[in-house]
Design a protein around this motif. Sequence first.
Motif, PDB file in Angstrom:
ATOM      1  N   ASP A 296     -33.294 -19.308  40.859  1.00 16.77           N
ATOM      2  CA  ASP A 296     -33.307 -19.878  42.199  1.00 16.77           C
ATOM      3  C   ASP A 296     -31.947 -20.520  42.490  1.00 16.77           C
ATOM      4  OD1 ASP A 296     -33.676 -21.448  44.516  1.00 16.77           O
ATOM      5  OD2 ASP A 296     -35.802 -21.756  44.058  1.00 16.77           O
ATOM      6  N   THR A 297     -31.143 -19.882  43.342  1.00 20.40           N
ATOM      7  CA  THR A 297     -29.790 -20.391  43.594  1.00 20.40           C
ATOM      8  C   THR A 297     -29.807 -21.713  44.352  1.00 20.40           C
ATOM      9  OG1 THR A 297     -29.555 -19.090  45.643  1.00 20.40           O
ATOM     10  CG2 THR A 297     -28.812 -18.068  43.579  1.00 20.40           C
ATOM     11  N   ASP A 298     -30.837 -21.948  45.153  1.00 15.51           N
ATOM     12  CA  ASP A 298     -30.943 -23.226  45.861  1.00 15.51           C
ATOM     13  C   ASP A 298     -31.244 -24.357  44.882  1.00 15.51           C
ATOM     14  OD1 ASP A 298     -30.714 -24.520  48.351  1.00 15.51           O
ATOM     15  OD2 ASP A 298     -32.889 -24.713  48.501  1.00 15.51           O
ATOM     16  N   LEU A 299     -32.107 -24.076  43.918  1.00 18.24           N
ATOM     17  CA  LEU A 299     -32.413 -25.061  42.885  1.00 18.24           C
ATOM     18  C   LEU A 299     -31.168 -25.362  42.052  1.00 18.24           C
ATOM     19  CD1 LEU A 299     -34.436 -26.818  41.363  1.00 18.24           C
ATOM     20  CD2 LEU A 299     -35.072 -24.804  40.027  1.00 18.24           C
ATOM     21  N   ILE A 300     -30.412 -24.321  41.734  1.00 15.09           N
ATOM     22  CA  ILE A 300     -29.162 -24.523  40.989  1.00 15.09           C
ATOM     23  C   ILE A 300     -28.213 -25.408  41.789  1.00 15.09           C
ATOM     24  CG2 ILE A 300     -27.086 -23.385  40.102  1.00 15.09           C
ATOM     25  CD1 ILE A 300     -28.890 -20.942  39.473  1.00 15.09           C
ATOM     26  N   ALA A 301     -28.109 -25.143  43.096  1.00 14.38           N
ATOM     27  CA  ALA A 301     -27.234 -25.947  43.956  1.00 14.38           C
ATOM     28  C   ALA A 301     -27.648 -27.417  43.949  1.00 14.38           C
ATOM     29  CB  ALA A 301     -27.256 -25.398  45.375  1.00 14.38           C
ATOM     30  N   HIS A 302     -28.955 -27.665  43.945  1.00 14.14           N
ATOM     31  CA  HIS A 302     -29.436 -29.042  43.891  1.00 14.14           C
ATOM     32  C   HIS A 302     -29.131 -29.684  42.539  1.00 14.14           C
ATOM     33  CE1 HIS A 302     -31.530 -28.231  47.626  1.00 14.14           C
ATOM     34  NE2 HIS A 302     -31.903 -29.482  47.671  1.00 14.14           N
ATOM     35  N   GLN A 303     -29.243 -28.906  41.470  1.00 12.42           N
ATOM     36  CA  GLN A 303     -28.990 -29.451  40.136  1.00 12.42           C
ATOM     37  C   GLN A 303     -27.531 -29.857  39.948  1.00 12.42           C
ATOM     38  OE1 GLN A 303     -30.471 -26.150  37.827  1.00 12.42           O
ATOM     39  NE2 GLN A 303     -32.534 -27.018  37.670  1.00 12.42           N
ATOM     40  N   ILE A 304     -26.612 -29.033  40.442  1.00 12.75           N
ATOM     41  CA  ILE A 304     -25.192 -29.348  40.233  1.00 12.75           C
ATOM     42  C   ILE A 304     -24.699 -30.452  41.156  1.00 12.75           C
ATOM     43  CG2 ILE A 304     -24.681 -27.020  39.390  1.00 12.75           C
ATOM     44  CD1 ILE A 304     -23.308 -26.478  42.089  1.00 12.75           C
ATOM     45  N   THR A 305     -25.504 -30.797  42.196  1.00  8.51           N
ATOM     46  CA  THR A 305     -25.122 -31.891  43.087  1.00  8.51           C
ATOM     47  C   THR A 305     -26.037 -33.112  42.930  1.00  8.51           C
ATOM     48  OG1 THR A 305     -26.407 -30.877  44.891  1.00  8.51           O
ATOM     49  CG2 THR A 305     -24.040 -30.394  44.802  1.00  8.51           C
ATOM     50  N   ALA A 306     -26.853 -33.086  41.882  1.00  8.45           N
ATOM     51  CA  ALA A 306     -27.657 -34.266  41.546  1.00  8.45           C
ATOM     52  C   ALA A 306     -26.772 -35.284  40.825  1.00  8.45           C
ATOM     53  CB  ALA A 306     -28.834 -33.851  40.660  1.00  8.45           C
ATOM     54  N   ALA A 307     -27.323 -36.440  40.538  1.00  9.47           N
ATOM     55  CA  ALA A 307     -26.572 -37.437  39.768  1.00  9.47           C
ATOM     56  C   ALA A 307     -26.143 -36.836  38.436  1.00  9.47           C
ATOM     57  CB  ALA A 307     -27.437 -38.676  39.543  1.00  9.47           C
ATOM     58  N   ASN A 308     -24.873 -36.974  38.097  1.00  9.35           N
ATOM     59  CA  ASN A 308     -24.268 -36.408  36.881  1.00  9.35           C
ATOM     60  C   ASN A 308     -24.175 -34.886  36.925  1.00  9.35           C
ATOM     61  OD1 ASN A 308     -24.033 -39.004  35.584  1.00  9.35           O
ATOM     62  ND2 ASN A 308     -26.237 -38.897  35.161  1.00  9.35           N
ATOM     63  N   GLY A 309     -24.401 -34.279  38.086  1.00  7.67           N
ATOM     64  CA  GLY A 309     -24.266 -32.831  38.207  1.00  7.67           C
ATOM     65  C   GLY A 309     -22.818 -32.393  38.079  1.00  7.67           C
ATOM     66  N   GLU A 310     -22.630 -31.146  37.672  1.00  7.38           N
ATOM     67  CA  GLU A 310     -21.279 -30.648  37.402  1.00  7.38           C
ATOM     68  C   GLU A 310     -20.353 -30.709  38.613  1.00  7.38           C
ATOM     69  OE1 GLU A 310     -20.810 -27.108  34.643  1.00  7.38           O
ATOM     70  OE2 GLU A 310     -22.900 -26.881  35.250  1.00  7.38           O
ATOM     71  N   ALA A 311     -20.908 -30.588  39.807  1.00  5.36           N
ATOM     72  CA  ALA A 311     -20.066 -30.548  41.001  1.00  5.36           C
ATOM     73  C   ALA A 311     -19.672 -31.929  41.511  1.00  5.36           C
ATOM     74  CB  ALA A 311     -20.795 -29.793  42.122  1.00  5.36           C
TER      75      ALA A 311
END
Length: 228
Positions: A51-66
């Motif tokens: 799920d690319t939307d879920l991935i996008a949320h994960q990388i922009t969560a707290a401590n996310g890579e982005a």
Amino acid sequence: MATTPSNPIAEQLDLSHLKGSTLLIGLTGGIGSGKTTVSDLLGKLGAGIVDTDLIAHQITAANGEAMPAIEQQFGQSFIDPIGALDRTKMRALVFTNPEAKKTLEAITHPLIRQETIKQAQAWITKGAPYIVFVVPLLIESGSWRDLLDLLVVVDCPEDAQIARVVQRSNLSPEEVKRIIHSQASREERLAYADVVIENQEDLSVLNAEVMQLHQKILKIKKGRSSSS
């Protein structure tokens, strides 16, 4: 008609090495159409879900890579109190500022591509019968279509989309309409679809449609295996 900008996630996403390992299925639909419900049902049937939307949320969560690059480019004011992206503020910015949108995508899209490929390879290693890529803006990119064996569109009337999103979020009906009209139109999606899943309201009907899709994919996979 909505504009259909290019989608760098797809343009630089090389899945060619995965071709032949398993079937690659694209799943898309407008906001509130029910993509997640359909992908969850397919996942329960054994499909590998990316799920690319879920991935996008994960990388922009707290401590996310982005997050370090986002803070550097946009400032602390776009970071919420727990250290995640302030989505409401960023959404308002990118809707009115194309350059800000490009800057955000330059940060997030390479990370999404990397994680998409990583998850797809992991599902192949696990022996998933097929992989479903859940991509909200799949139709907006002509490139995604060439990567896939089958394109599935989840469809429902616009009023149902609006009601669902308003119920699950703090967005107003007007804000949801603006998002809908920024995406590919319903007609555009249906024109590209190999399979259409009608998601009106009846979960039992949706379950039956998803089971038919699952069986269709397995039949295609079996046919290709026997002819190779």
